[in-house]
Motif scaffolding. Sequence first.
Motif, PDB file in Angstrom:
ATOM      1  N   UNK A  34      47.057  64.786  -6.561  1.00 12.36           N
ATOM      2  CA  UNK A  34      47.068  65.507  -7.834  1.00 12.36           C
ATOM      3  C   UNK A  34      45.693  65.464  -8.479  1.00 12.36           C
ATOM      4  N   UNK A  35      45.302  66.573  -9.020  1.00 10.75           N
ATOM      5  CA  UNK A  35      44.009  66.656  -9.693  1.00 10.75           C
ATOM      6  C   UNK A  35      44.119  67.257 -11.074  1.00 10.75           C
ATOM      7  N   UNK A  36      43.258  66.808 -11.948  1.00  9.04           N
ATOM      8  CA  UNK A  36      43.040  67.461 -13.239  1.00  9.04           C
ATOM      9  C   UNK A  36      41.742  68.262 -13.103  1.00  9.04           C
ATOM     10  N   UNK A  37      41.875  69.560 -13.220  1.00  8.72           N
ATOM     11  CA  UNK A  37      40.732  70.456 -13.187  1.00  8.72           C
ATOM     12  C   UNK A  37      40.485  70.958 -14.607  1.00  8.72           C
ATOM     13  N   UNK A  38      39.253  71.409 -14.837  1.00  3.47           N
ATOM     14  CA  UNK A  38      38.987  71.966 -16.169  1.00  3.47           C
ATOM     15  C   UNK A  38      38.055  73.164 -16.043  1.00  3.47           C
ATOM     16  N   UNK A  39      38.228  74.070 -16.982  1.00  2.00           N
ATOM     17  CA  UNK A  39      37.412  75.278 -17.012  1.00  2.00           C
ATOM     18  C   UNK A  39      36.839  75.451 -18.407  1.00  2.00           C
ATOM     19  N   UNK A  40      35.572  75.093 -18.591  1.00  7.13           N
ATOM     20  CA  UNK A  40      34.934  75.297 -19.900  1.00  7.13           C
ATOM     21  C   UNK A  40      34.747  76.796 -20.178  1.00  7.13           C
ATOM     22  N   UNK A  41      34.570  77.177 -21.405  1.00  2.92           N
ATOM     23  CA  UNK A  41      34.382  78.593 -21.734  1.00  2.92           C
ATOM     24  C   UNK A  41      33.213  79.205 -20.964  1.00  2.92           C
ATOM     25  N   UNK A  42      33.458  80.291 -20.269  1.00  2.19           N
ATOM     26  CA  UNK A  42      32.412  80.997 -19.554  1.00  2.19           C
ATOM     27  C   UNK A  42      31.936  80.342 -18.271  1.00  2.19           C
ATOM     28  N   UNK A  43      32.644  79.313 -17.845  1.00  2.00           N
ATOM     29  CA  UNK A  43      32.226  78.598 -16.635  1.00  2.00           C
ATOM     30  C   UNK A  43      33.345  78.572 -15.610  1.00  2.00           C
ATOM     31  N   UNK A  44      33.019  78.100 -14.409  1.00  2.00           N
ATOM     32  CA  UNK A  44      34.008  78.020 -13.356  1.00  2.00           C
ATOM     33  C   UNK A  44      34.858  76.766 -13.486  1.00  2.00           C
ATOM     34  N   UNK A  45      36.013  76.831 -12.896  1.00  2.00           N
ATOM     35  CA  UNK A  45      36.909  75.679 -12.873  1.00  2.00           C
ATOM     36  C   UNK A  45      36.316  74.595 -11.977  1.00  2.00           C
ATOM     37  N   UNK A  46      36.448  73.336 -12.412  1.00  2.00           N
ATOM     38  CA  UNK A  46      35.895  72.215 -11.649  1.00  2.00           C
ATOM     39  C   UNK A  46      36.869  71.052 -11.687  1.00  2.00           C
ATOM     40  N   UNK A  47      36.749  70.194 -10.698  1.00  2.00           N
ATOM     41  CA  UNK A  47      37.601  69.006 -10.664  1.00  2.00           C
ATOM     42  C   UNK A  47      37.034  67.955 -11.603  1.00  2.00           C
ATOM     43  N   UNK A  48      37.857  67.484 -12.529  1.00  2.00           N
ATOM     44  CA  UNK A  48      37.447  66.403 -13.423  1.00  2.00           C
ATOM     45  C   UNK A  48      37.859  65.044 -12.856  1.00  2.00           C
ATOM     46  N   UNK A  49      39.077  64.962 -12.357  1.00  2.00           N
ATOM     47  CA  UNK A  49      39.585  63.694 -11.828  1.00  2.00           C
ATOM     48  C   UNK A  49      40.723  63.981 -10.860  1.00  2.00           C
ATOM     49  N   UNK A  50      40.860  63.113  -9.851  1.00  2.00           N
ATOM     50  CA  UNK A  50      41.926  63.271  -8.876  1.00  2.00           C
ATOM     51  C   UNK A  50      42.512  61.930  -8.496  1.00  2.00           C
ATOM     52  N   UNK A  51      43.776  61.964  -8.064  1.00  2.00           N
ATOM     53  CA  UNK A  51      44.443  60.744  -7.624  1.00  2.00           C
ATOM     54  C   UNK A  51      45.260  61.052  -6.387  1.00  2.00           C
ATOM     55  N   UNK A  52      45.146  60.186  -5.377  1.00  2.00           N
ATOM     56  CA  UNK A  52      45.842  60.410  -4.128  1.00  2.00           C
ATOM     57  C   UNK A  52      47.198  59.737  -4.092  1.00  2.00           C
ATOM     58  N   UNK A  53      47.849  59.848  -2.939  1.00  2.00           N
ATOM     59  CA  UNK A  53      49.197  59.300  -2.818  1.00  2.00           C
ATOM     60  C   UNK A  53      49.201  57.775  -2.798  1.00  2.00           C
ATOM     61  N   UNK A  54      48.072  57.175  -2.485  1.00  2.00           N
ATOM     62  CA  UNK A  54      47.955  55.718  -2.536  1.00  2.00           C
ATOM     63  C   UNK A  54      47.211  55.273  -3.800  1.00  2.00           C
ATOM     64  N   UNK A  55      47.164  56.188  -4.783  1.00  2.00           N
ATOM     65  CA  UNK A  55      46.564  55.919  -6.086  1.00  2.00           C
ATOM     66  C   UNK A  55      45.045  55.759  -6.041  1.00  2.00           C
TER      67      UNK A  55
END
Length: 115
Positions: A34-55
């Motif tokens: 699972x990942x938290x992605x973010x898209x600032x105004x006028x910019x592309x979406x990027x990965x902010x943080x991610x967590x795997x199945x083993x945490x």
Amino acid sequence: QVQVAESGGGLVQPGGSLRLSCVISGATFSGLAIGWYRQPPGKQRELAAGIGIFRETKYDDSVKSRFTISRDNNENTVYLQMDSPEPEDTAVYYCSGKVGSSSYWGQGAQVTVST
């Protein structure tokens, strides 16, 4: 049908704190990366943080030491704790779960960091 629902967005002051939540239903939650992605105004979406199945976790350098991602497999929920947010963190935050070639996305939650 897999559903992804983010909550907890809003207005936060610089230096404050905010916690985003994401509930994923209709899939085997413990098997999702699972990942938290973010898209600032006028910019592309990027990965902010991610967590795997083993945490195992990973963070973009811009949020490392300020944001914390965690998961509760019993509640099918992943969290993003945002401490000391900065105006540059203003964005729409999206939660995404992935298993194999399948990805599931939520509608996003607006986070605005401002006085």
